[in-house]
Design a protein around this motif. Structure first.
Motif, PDB file in Angstrom:
ATOM      1  N   GLY A  42       0.820  -1.457   0.126  1.00 14.35           N
ATOM      2  CA  GLY A  42       0.205  -0.011   0.013  1.00 14.35           C
ATOM      3  C   GLY A  42       0.635   1.666   0.381  1.00 14.35           C
ATOM      4  O   GLY A  42       0.326   2.274  -0.148  1.00 14.35           O
ATOM      5  N   ARG A  43       2.137   1.085   0.382  1.00 10.67           N
ATOM      6  CA  ARG A  43       2.642   2.540   0.507  1.00 10.67           C
ATOM      7  C   ARG A  43       2.703   2.970  -0.879  1.00 10.67           C
ATOM      8  O   ARG A  43       2.693   2.025  -2.202  1.00 10.67           O
ATOM      9  N   ILE A  44       3.797   3.940  -1.282  1.00  5.52           N
ATOM     10  CA  ILE A  44       4.472   4.599  -2.501  1.00  5.52           C
ATOM     11  C   ILE A  44       5.705   4.865  -2.700  1.00  5.52           C
ATOM     12  O   ILE A  44       6.966   4.967  -2.091  1.00  5.52           O
ATOM     13  N   HIS A  45       6.057   3.583  -3.674  1.00  7.36           N
ATOM     14  CA  HIS A  45       8.090   4.235  -4.222  1.00  7.36           C
ATOM     15  C   HIS A  45       7.643   4.811  -5.315  1.00  7.36           C
ATOM     16  O   HIS A  45       7.117   5.033  -6.413  1.00  7.36           O
ATOM     17  N   ILE A  46       9.199   6.309  -5.122  1.00  4.73           N
ATOM     18  CA  ILE A  46       8.870   7.061  -5.704  1.00  4.73           C
ATOM     19  C   ILE A  46      10.583   7.359  -6.363  1.00  4.73           C
ATOM     20  O   ILE A  46      11.357   6.862  -5.608  1.00  4.73           O
ATOM     21  N   LYS A  47      10.412   7.175  -7.353  1.00  6.17           N
ATOM     22  CA  LYS A  47      12.019   7.233  -8.489  1.00  6.17           C
ATOM     23  C   LYS A  47      12.212   8.352  -9.328  1.00  6.17           C
ATOM     24  O   LYS A  47      11.108   8.592  -9.738  1.00  6.17           O
ATOM     25  N   THR A  48      12.618   9.482  -8.755  1.00  6.55           N
ATOM     26  CA  THR A  48      12.926  10.614  -9.637  1.00  6.55           C
ATOM     27  C   THR A  48      14.334  10.478 -10.189  1.00  6.55           C
ATOM     28  O   THR A  48      15.140  10.343  -9.677  1.00  6.55           O
ATOM     29  N   GLN A  49      14.855  11.246 -11.312  1.00  3.41           N
ATOM     30  CA  GLN A  49      16.677  11.282 -11.984  1.00  3.41           C
ATOM     31  C   GLN A  49      16.197  12.547 -13.225  1.00  3.41           C
ATOM     32  O   GLN A  49      14.943  13.484 -13.678  1.00  3.41           O
ATOM     33  N   PRO A  50      17.250  12.863 -13.180  1.00  2.00           N
ATOM     34  CA  PRO A  50      17.308  14.271 -14.621  1.00  2.00           C
ATOM     35  C   PRO A  50      17.065  13.727 -16.062  1.00  2.00           C
ATOM     36  O   PRO A  50      16.590  12.911 -16.171  1.00  2.00           O
ATOM     37  N   LEU A  51      16.584  14.994 -16.135  1.00  2.00           N
ATOM     38  CA  LEU A  51      16.131  14.912 -17.412  1.00  2.00           C
ATOM     39  C   LEU A  51      17.917  15.908 -18.550  1.00  2.00           C
ATOM     40  O   LEU A  51      17.947  16.970 -18.315  1.00  2.00           O
ATOM     41  N   ALA A  52      17.842  15.567 -19.814  1.00  2.00           N
ATOM     42  CA  ALA A  52      19.269  15.957 -20.736  1.00  2.00           C
ATOM     43  C   ALA A  52      18.578  17.569 -20.949  1.00  2.00           C
ATOM     44  O   ALA A  52      17.093  17.322 -21.214  1.00  2.00           O
ATOM     45  N   LYS A  53      19.994  18.174 -21.142  1.00  3.02           N
ATOM     46  CA  LYS A  53      18.853  19.415 -22.114  1.00  3.02           C
ATOM     47  C   LYS A  53      18.794  18.979 -23.820  1.00  3.02           C
ATOM     48  O   LYS A  53      19.296  17.925 -23.488  1.00  3.02           O
ATOM     49  N   PRO A  54      17.476  19.388 -24.592  1.00  2.93           N
ATOM     50  CA  PRO A  54      17.170  19.565 -25.369  1.00  2.93           C
ATOM     51  C   PRO A  54      17.876  19.506 -26.495  1.00  2.93           C
ATOM     52  O   PRO A  54      19.403  20.446 -26.396  1.00  2.93           O
ATOM     53  N   GLY A  55      17.821  18.712 -27.322  1.00  2.06           N
ATOM     54  CA  GLY A  55      19.061  18.843 -27.928  1.00  2.06           C
ATOM     55  C   GLY A  55      18.855  19.348 -29.499  1.00  2.06           C
ATOM     56  O   GLY A  55      17.785  20.198 -29.219  1.00  2.06           O
ATOM     57  N   TRP A  56      19.401  20.407 -30.650  1.00  2.00           N
ATOM     58  CA  TRP A  56      18.977  20.505 -31.544  1.00  2.00           C
ATOM     59  C   TRP A  56      18.045  20.439 -32.051  1.00  2.00           C
ATOM     60  O   TRP A  56      17.693  21.451 -32.814  1.00  2.00           O
ATOM     61  N   TRP A  57      17.332  19.030 -32.292  1.00  2.00           N
ATOM     62  CA  TRP A  57      15.911  18.754 -33.159  1.00  2.00           C
ATOM     63  C   TRP A  57      15.101  19.530 -32.289  1.00  2.00           C
ATOM     64  O   TRP A  57      14.144  18.997 -33.587  1.00  2.00           O
ATOM     65  N   VAL A  58      14.575  20.032 -31.111  1.00  2.00           N
ATOM     66  CA  VAL A  58      13.785  20.062 -30.716  1.00  2.00           C
ATOM     67  C   VAL A  58      13.142  20.766 -31.031  1.00  2.00           C
ATOM     68  O   VAL A  58      11.892  21.448 -31.092  1.00  2.00           O
TER      69      VAL A  58
END
Length: 359
Positions: A42-58
């Motif tokens: 019943g508990r909540i497991h959370i994982k966070t992680q970074p997002l890389a900066k967007p590339g040229w194509w974005v």
């Protein structure tokens, strides 16, 4: 369907997006992502992680849609596998098994996995599993939803040679196959639960974009449908492919098969641009274009419980933190505060910013 409750007049569209996973929700914010999972106790497991900066194509129209489509598939598969790892780590799949043959098979499988890990390393084995899963998903999707309809409709050539009618029949068959597939898998208990978490994700994002306190009660007032949903993206893919393929006429089978494959990136790119447009506009044209995708979302979402909304809310709170906040993994409270750190073996490593900003 009350469109005013989907294209909310006072809402402030954001880049917040997400995905339903096994017993949970993944959310992506400006600079990090979070996966929140309700474990068996019943508990909540959370994982966070970074997002890389967007590339040229974005910032490059069409091209960004192609990158987004591919990396969305890869990252989505990683996230799903990670959620399965979490549930397994907390004993979701534990059950007594007295069958000696089954135990022997599991032992042989463990030996094989151990050999692969020793030979190539844990990260390499994980990457191989992801690569194989993605390749198989692409092959099956292209085969069933792109190539099969054009092969089947070839038989209609005996009744008509009108290219418009043949292309229309192909497009409608493609949509029908997809809808039948969704309806069939929705009968599975695990998929039904995942569709509830999909609804929880949408309701939570609606609540967030309307600047309301993130509570299950506030989130429940919204629809489970959202204009930026990835399901709508898939419907845009099918509709745009119908239009685009119609411009090619009805050449022989091999030319059609090749053209369908070669134009997949173009279709994905155009669909992504339409999805982005639909997510930040509420004019009449957008509402009309969005209607098929919204109707399809009625099949891929279900009304969530308050407990499922708590998981989605915890996920969104985990990404709405200052950029210098530490990354976490383990049991958290409903406000995404870490209580019990715990690292789960396979990590959904995410080093791109190319996932579509879709709910």
């Amino acid at each position: 369907m009350d469109l005013s409750k989907i294209f909310l007049k006072d809402a402030c569209p954001t880049s917040m997006g997400g995905q339903a996973v096994m017993e949970g929700v993944m959310m992506r914010g400006e600079n990090r992502m979070a996966i929140a999972i309700r474990v068996p106790d019943g508990r909540i497991h959370i994982k966070t992680q970074p997002l890389a900066k967007p590339g040229w194509w974005v910032k490059t129209p069409i091209v960004r849609g192609v990158f987004a489509f591919v990396t969305s598939l890869v990252n989505g598969m990683k996230t799903l596998l990670y959620s399965a790892d979490v549930l397994e780590a907390y004993g979701a799949y534990d059950e007594p098994d007295d069958n000696s043959d089954s135990s022997s098979d599991k032992e042989e499988q463990s030996k094989f996995e151990a050999w692969l890990t020793k030979k190539f390393g844990e990260r390499a084995v994980w990457n191989m599993a992801i690569t194989f899963s993605v390749v198989m998903a692409i092959v099956l999707s292209v085969g069933i939803f792109i190539l099969l309809p054009t092969v089947v409709v070839s038989w209609l050539k005996h009744f008509t040679e009108n290219a418009i009618l043949l292309n229309l029949a192909e497009g409608l068959l493609r949509i029908a196959i997809f809808i039948i597939y969704i309806v069939a898998i929705s009968r599975l208990d695990d998929i039904r639960t995942t569709f509830q978490y999909h609804g929880a994700e949408h309701k939570t994002i609606h609540c967030f974009e309307n600047n309301l306190d993130l509570t299950p009660e506030n989130a429940q007032q919204f629809y489970t449908l959202h204009p930026r949903c990835g399901t709508s993206f898939l419907m845009f893919v099918m509709v745009i492919s119908l239009i685009l393929f119609s411009l090619l006429g009805w050449p022989n089978l091999w030319v059609r098969l090749l053209s369908r494959i070669l134009l997949i990136p173009v279709v994905a790119g155009l669909s992504y641009e339409v999805l982005k447009w639909a997510g930040r506009s509420d004019n009449v044209v957008v509402k009309i274009l969005s209607m098929p995708g919204l109707l399809l979302q009625k099949l891929t979402t279900r009304e969530p419980s308050n407990q499922q909304l708590e998981v989605a809310i915890a996920s969104i709170k985990a990404v709405c933190v200052p950029s210098d906040s530490p990354y976490i993994e383990g049991i958290c409270d409903k406000n995404a505060h870490l209580i019990e750190p715990r690292h789960i073996g396979s990590e959904p490593e995410d080093d791109t910013e190319s996932r579509p900003k879709a709910a």
